[in-house]
Design a protein around this motif. Structure first.
Motif, PDB file in Angstrom:
ATOM      1  N   LEU A   1       1.381   6.872  -6.199  1.00  0.00           N
ATOM      2  CA  LEU A   1       0.326   7.920  -7.172  1.00  0.00           C
ATOM      3  C   LEU A   1       1.452   9.052  -7.091  1.00  0.00           C
ATOM      4  O   LEU A   1       1.208  10.094  -7.663  1.00  0.00           O
ATOM      5  CB  LEU A   1      -0.575   7.500  -6.358  1.00  0.00           C
ATOM      6  CG  LEU A   1      -1.996   7.993  -6.333  1.00  0.00           C
ATOM      7  CD1 LEU A   1      -2.966   7.259  -6.540  1.00  0.00           C
ATOM      8  CD2 LEU A   1      -1.790   9.612  -5.868  1.00  0.00           C
ATOM      9  N   ILE A   2       1.882   9.406  -6.201  1.00  0.00           N
ATOM     10  CA  ILE A   2       2.098  10.658  -6.079  1.00  0.00           C
ATOM     11  C   ILE A   2       3.408  11.288  -6.785  1.00  0.00           C
ATOM     12  O   ILE A   2       3.296  12.039  -6.920  1.00  0.00           O
ATOM     13  CB  ILE A   2       2.744  10.720  -4.261  1.00  0.00           C
ATOM     14  CG1 ILE A   2       1.742  10.712  -3.254  1.00  0.00           C
ATOM     15  CG2 ILE A   2       3.372  12.475  -4.368  1.00  0.00           C
ATOM     16  CD1 ILE A   2       2.639  10.729  -2.078  1.00  0.00           C
TER      17      ILE A   2
ATOM     18  N   ALA B   1       7.560  12.101  -0.927  1.00  0.00           N
ATOM     19  CA  ALA B   1       7.061  10.516  -0.745  1.00  0.00           C
ATOM     20  C   ALA B   1       7.831   9.095  -0.381  1.00  0.00           C
ATOM     21  O   ALA B   1       7.578   8.970   0.190  1.00  0.00           O
ATOM     22  CB  ALA B   1       6.645   9.538  -2.435  1.00  0.00           C
TER      23      ALA B   1
ATOM     24  N   ALA C   1       2.457   1.597  -3.130  1.00  0.00           N
ATOM     25  CA  ALA C   1       1.024   2.562  -4.319  1.00  0.00           C
ATOM     26  C   ALA C   1       1.219   4.351  -4.297  1.00  0.00           C
ATOM     27  O   ALA C   1       1.369   4.585  -5.165  1.00  0.00           O
ATOM     28  CB  ALA C   1      -0.273   1.418  -4.658  1.00  0.00           C
ATOM     29  N   PHE C   2       0.775   4.223  -3.022  1.00  0.00           N
ATOM     30  CA  PHE C   2       0.692   6.037  -2.516  1.00  0.00           C
ATOM     31  C   PHE C   2       1.822   6.629  -3.194  1.00  0.00           C
ATOM     32  O   PHE C   2       1.383   7.695  -3.515  1.00  0.00           O
ATOM     33  CB  PHE C   2       0.395   5.487  -1.539  1.00  0.00           C
ATOM     34  CG  PHE C   2      -0.219   6.581  -0.730  1.00  0.00           C
ATOM     35  CD1 PHE C   2      -1.124   7.574  -0.811  1.00  0.00           C
ATOM     36  CD2 PHE C   2       0.770   7.534   0.597  1.00  0.00           C
ATOM     37  CE1 PHE C   2      -1.341   9.112  -0.484  1.00  0.00           C
ATOM     38  CE2 PHE C   2       1.594   9.071   0.700  1.00  0.00           C
ATOM     39  CZ  PHE C   2      -0.188   9.720   0.381  1.00  0.00           C
TER      40      PHE C   2
ATOM     41  N   ALA D   1       0.983  -0.951   0.308  1.00  0.00           N
ATOM     42  CA  ALA D   1      -0.188  -0.113   0.454  1.00  0.00           C
ATOM     43  C   ALA D   1       0.866   1.590   0.177  1.00  0.00           C
ATOM     44  O   ALA D   1       0.298   2.283  -0.619  1.00  0.00           O
ATOM     45  CB  ALA D   1      -0.994   0.161   1.466  1.00  0.00           C
ATOM     46  N   ALA D   2       2.119   1.387   1.001  1.00  0.00           N
ATOM     47  CA  ALA D   2       3.271   2.367   0.761  1.00  0.00           C
ATOM     48  C   ALA D   2       3.993   2.429  -0.897  1.00  0.00           C
ATOM     49  O   ALA D   2       3.516   4.003  -1.329  1.00  0.00           O
ATOM     50  CB  ALA D   2       4.151   1.788   2.160  1.00  0.00           C
TER      51      ALA D   2
ATOM     52  N   GLY E   1      -2.948   6.831 -10.566  1.00  0.00           N
ATOM     53  CA  GLY E   1      -2.871   8.553 -10.412  1.00  0.00           C
ATOM     54  C   GLY E   1      -2.916   8.859 -11.578  1.00  0.00           C
ATOM     55  O   GLY E   1      -3.368  10.320 -12.210  1.00  0.00           O
TER      56      GLY E   1
ATOM     57  N   GLY F   1      -0.837   1.901  -8.293  1.00  0.00           N
ATOM     58  CA  GLY F   1      -0.598   3.457  -8.114  1.00  0.00           C
ATOM     59  C   GLY F   1      -0.684   4.620  -9.166  1.00  0.00           C
ATOM     60  O   GLY F   1      -0.586   5.352  -9.042  1.00  0.00           O
TER      61      GLY F   1
ATOM     62  N   VAL G   1       6.612   7.333   2.892  1.00  0.00           N
ATOM     63  CA  VAL G   1       6.394   5.977   3.087  1.00  0.00           C
ATOM     64  C   VAL G   1       7.151   5.221   3.407  1.00  0.00           C
ATOM     65  O   VAL G   1       7.636   4.293   3.235  1.00  0.00           O
ATOM     66  CB  VAL G   1       5.746   5.341   1.965  1.00  0.00           C
ATOM     67  CG1 VAL G   1       4.733   6.170   1.858  1.00  0.00           C
ATOM     68  CG2 VAL G   1       6.468   5.976   0.821  1.00  0.00           C
TER      69      VAL G   1
ATOM     70  N   GLN H   1       3.679  -1.176  -7.643  1.00  0.00           N
ATOM     71  CA  GLN H   1       3.469   0.533  -8.227  1.00  0.00           C
ATOM     72  C   GLN H   1       2.896   0.959  -9.700  1.00  0.00           C
ATOM     73  O   GLN H   1       2.218   1.912  -9.757  1.00  0.00           O
ATOM     74  CB  GLN H   1       5.016   0.036  -8.577  1.00  0.00           C
ATOM     75  CG  GLN H   1       6.308   0.338  -7.503  1.00  0.00           C
ATOM     76  CD  GLN H   1       7.515   0.157  -7.255  1.00  0.00           C
ATOM     77  OE1 GLN H   1       7.286  -0.977  -8.792  1.00  0.00           O
ATOM     78  NE2 GLN H   1       8.793  -0.539  -6.562  1.00  0.00           N
TER      79      GLN H   1
END
Length: 326
Positions: free
Chosen positions: A37-38, A70, A33-34, A30-31, A115, A111, A74, A108
């Motif tokens: 996305l950033i 990012a 992917a987030f 999850a980290a 985005g 995410g 994370v 990845q």
């Protein structure tokens, strides 16, 4: 003072005397992917909505700053790869298991696509943009006729391989456990990315990140998808070069420092990581006095008294964990 050697699951994560659970694989995915996305929202969004006459921040610098943010956000959970090429380099260098590396790549990509979906949705609301697909094509990686200055495939391939090798090398070097400047790793990686993107934009929007290249190609039409293979093959080759060089350098550096046992330290740590993490051996304590351990385990302790934080799973993540625990 007695130095303790932590169990493989918690190496380099906590101060002595504490044993909180390590972030699970789902949390790490999850980290990643987030974080990706950033990077995609900033890296593609600034390019898509830039007004040259009034934009104070170059798109390349914006993307580099987004990557730094990012990694800081994370990195303590996942290690802050946020790029399939960086994950490949870490896997080849022996810092992360292959199964976990494959899962990182999937996260990845998820995410990055999320985005790009968000940006595509914003484009559809802009009245002066009639063709959102054509707008995305202007920021998508390409070569030949799809390059801004018509750079042929060989030139873009060389730039992508060289740039990714440099980026992965900076990541591996700055997050190494023995690097005294590793606290600045997110800034070093972010600035390196900004520098490379400035070159990449002129050549053909080269992103040095296969996830970002995929996300933009999906919304740019069949021509971009037809050239996408290069922006996976070239970064993987560059990452492999950096990972192999770093692995060889790390092994040659470790052997004279602590004798023959130290040369096998990386491989033994990786073997320990292959054990079932959900079923630890309760017959042995999580920590033992260094004096009671054999020479091969005692080699985990660095000469300056700090524990060698080359973990079984991801050395970069353990660095961020240690910073977060202080």
């Amino acid at each position: 003072m007695t130095l303790l050697v932590p169990a493989p699951e918690t190496v380099g994560v906590q101060p002595a005397g504490t044993d909180p659970a390590r972030p699970g694989l789902v949390a790490r995915l999850a980290a990643e992917a987030f974080g990706t996305l950033i990077v995609v929202v900033a890296g593609l969004g600034v390019l898509l909505f830039t007004i040259p006459q009034s934009n104070p921040l170059p798109a390349a610098l914006a993307a580099g700053l987004a990557l730094t943010a990012a990694m800081l956000a994370v990195g303590y959970i996942s290690g802050g790869h946020i790029n399939p090429a960086v994950t490949v380099g870490n896997a080849i260098a022996g810092r992360i298991r292959l199964a976990h590396a494959a899962a990182y790549l999937g996260a990845q990509l998820v995410g990055a696509v999320l985005g790009a979906v968000a940006l595509f949705g914003v484009l559809r609301t802009v009245p002066k943009i009639d063709d959102s697909q054509a707008a995305f094509a202007t920021v998508t990686a390409g070569f030949g006729e799809h390059s801004i200055i018509q750079v042929p495939m060989a030139g873009v391939l060389l730039v992508e391989v060289l740039g990714t090798a440099l980026l992965v090398a900076v990541f591996l070097a700055t997050t190494a456990s023995r690097n005294p400047a590793r606290a600045a790793a997110p800034f070093a990686v972010g600035l390196t990315t900004a520098m490379l993107l400035q070159l990449g934009q002129a050549v053909g929007n080269v992103p040095f990140n296969p996830a970002r290249a995929t996300a933009s190609a999906i919304f740019s039409g069949p021509d971009a998808l037809g050239q996408l293979w290069l922006f996976w093959v070239a970064p993987v080759v560059g990452a492999a070069i950096a990972g192999l060089v770093f692995r060889g350098f790390a092994q040659s550096h470790a052997q004279p420092a602590a004798g023959p046992d130290a040369a096998e330290l990386d491989e033994s740590a990786l073997d320990e990581a292959e054990l079932d993490e959900s079923a630890p051996d309760e017959s042995e304590p999580a920590a033992k006095p260094a004096a009671a351990e054999p020479a091969g385990v005692a080699a985990r302790v660095v000469a300056n008294g700090d524990e060698d934080t080359a973990p079984a799973d991801d050395e970069a993540r353990s660095f961020f964990d240690r910073k977060g625990g202080k």
